[in-house]
Motif scaffolding. Structure first.
Motif, PDB file in Angstrom:
ATOM      1  N   THR A  41       0.984  -1.141   0.034  1.00 37.46           N
ATOM      2  CA  THR A  41       0.106   0.185  -0.012  1.00 37.46           C
ATOM      3  C   THR A  41       0.902   1.080  -0.015  1.00 37.46           C
ATOM      4  OG1 THR A  41      -0.156  -0.019   2.408  1.00 37.46           O
ATOM      5  CG2 THR A  41      -1.843  -1.248   1.319  1.00 37.46           C
ATOM      6  N   THR A  43       0.855   5.793   0.803  1.00 33.20           N
ATOM      7  CA  THR A  43       0.264   6.878   1.415  1.00 33.20           C
ATOM      8  C   THR A  43       0.665   8.079   0.858  1.00 33.20           C
ATOM      9  OG1 THR A  43      -0.244   5.657   3.503  1.00 33.20           O
ATOM     10  CG2 THR A  43      -0.504   8.062   3.576  1.00 33.20           C
ATOM     11  N   ASP A  60      -3.337   5.809  -9.668  1.00 30.45           N
ATOM     12  CA  ASP A  60      -2.653   4.813  -9.576  1.00 30.45           C
ATOM     13  C   ASP A  60      -1.982   4.436 -11.035  1.00 30.45           C
ATOM     14  OD1 ASP A  60      -1.979   1.785  -9.293  1.00 30.45           O
ATOM     15  OD2 ASP A  60      -3.938   1.496  -9.426  1.00 30.45           O
ATOM     16  N   ALA A  65      -4.138  -0.664  -7.315  1.00 27.83           N
ATOM     17  CA  ALA A  65      -5.046  -0.085  -6.333  1.00 27.83           C
ATOM     18  C   ALA A  65      -5.971  -0.979  -5.582  1.00 27.83           C
ATOM     19  CB  ALA A  65      -5.023   1.350  -6.576  1.00 27.83           C
ATOM     20  N   TYR A  68      -3.691  -3.163  -3.488  1.00 27.43           N
ATOM     21  CA  TYR A  68      -2.755  -2.617  -2.669  1.00 27.43           C
ATOM     22  C   TYR A  68      -3.126  -0.820  -2.898  1.00 27.43           C
ATOM     23  CZ  TYR A  68      -0.186  -6.718  -2.943  1.00 27.43           C
ATOM     24  OH  TYR A  68       0.308  -8.283  -2.916  1.00 27.43           O
ATOM     25  N   ASN A  69      -4.010  -0.622  -2.094  1.00 27.33           N
ATOM     26  CA  ASN A  69      -4.850   0.703  -1.929  1.00 27.33           C
ATOM     27  C   ASN A  69      -3.824   2.044  -1.694  1.00 27.33           C
ATOM     28  OD1 ASN A  69      -7.513  -0.285   0.180  1.00 27.33           O
ATOM     29  ND2 ASN A  69      -7.118  -0.609  -1.867  1.00 27.33           N
ATOM     30  N   THR A  71      -3.705   5.548  -0.142  1.00 27.17           N
ATOM     31  CA  THR A  71      -4.297   6.189   0.982  1.00 27.17           C
ATOM     32  C   THR A  71      -3.812   7.598   0.715  1.00 27.17           C
ATOM     33  OG1 THR A  71      -4.583   4.583   2.426  1.00 27.17           O
ATOM     34  CG2 THR A  71      -4.814   6.652   3.272  1.00 27.17           C
ATOM     35  N   THR A  86      -9.279   6.809   0.050  1.00 24.76           N
ATOM     36  CA  THR A  86      -8.848   5.735  -0.503  1.00 24.76           C
ATOM     37  C   THR A  86      -9.124   5.568  -1.977  1.00 24.76           C
ATOM     38  OG1 THR A  86      -8.982   4.499   1.711  1.00 24.76           O
ATOM     39  CG2 THR A  86      -8.512   3.175  -0.131  1.00 24.76           C
ATOM     40  N   SER A  88      -9.148   2.609  -4.506  1.00 23.06           N
ATOM     41  CA  SER A  88      -9.136   1.364  -4.337  1.00 23.06           C
ATOM     42  C   SER A  88      -9.556   0.775  -5.835  1.00 23.06           C
ATOM     43  CB  SER A  88      -9.991   0.681  -3.095  1.00 23.06           C
ATOM     44  OG  SER A  88     -11.498   1.274  -3.493  1.00 23.06           O
TER      45      SER A  88
END
Length: 100
Positions: A41, A43, A60, A65, A68-69, A71, A86, A88
């Motif tokens: 992930t 951030t 992304d 995403a 594996y998001n 944020t 998020t 996603s």
């Protein structure tokens, strides 16, 4: 900051595209394309004190995403009433506009 979802093609002229490989704090970037080199992930922290009306696009770029998001968090303040946003969806993105 507010957020907008972007679907479909996006064409922007004369703007530098920044590619991040993990967690990153934006400073002056207008666009952050997150191309992860590992399956993890990420951030992204938005600028701490942008001018009112300033827009930032986070996207992304790797296309993972959904698994594996990404944020997005505000350095100061909320995003549409929440502390984070998020991404996603594979190849998803969102535009954030500082409203003061």
């Amino acid at each position: 900051m507010g957020s907008r979802r972007i679907r479909g093609p996006l064409v922007i002229d004369n703007i530098t595209v920044f590619t991040a490989t993990g967690n990153y704090t934006l400073v002056n970037e207008a666009i952050a394309v997150i191309n992860k080199t590992v399956a993890a992930t990420s951030t992204v922290t938005l600028p701490a004190s942008p001018l009112t009306g300033r827009c930032v696009l986070v996207k992304d770029g790797k296309g993972d995403a959904a698994t594996y998001n990404i944020t997005v968090q505000g350095a100061a303040g909320n995003i549409d009433g929440s502390s984070t946003y998020t991404i996603s969806e594979n190849y998803g993105g969102a535009e954030f506009e500082y409203n003061g």
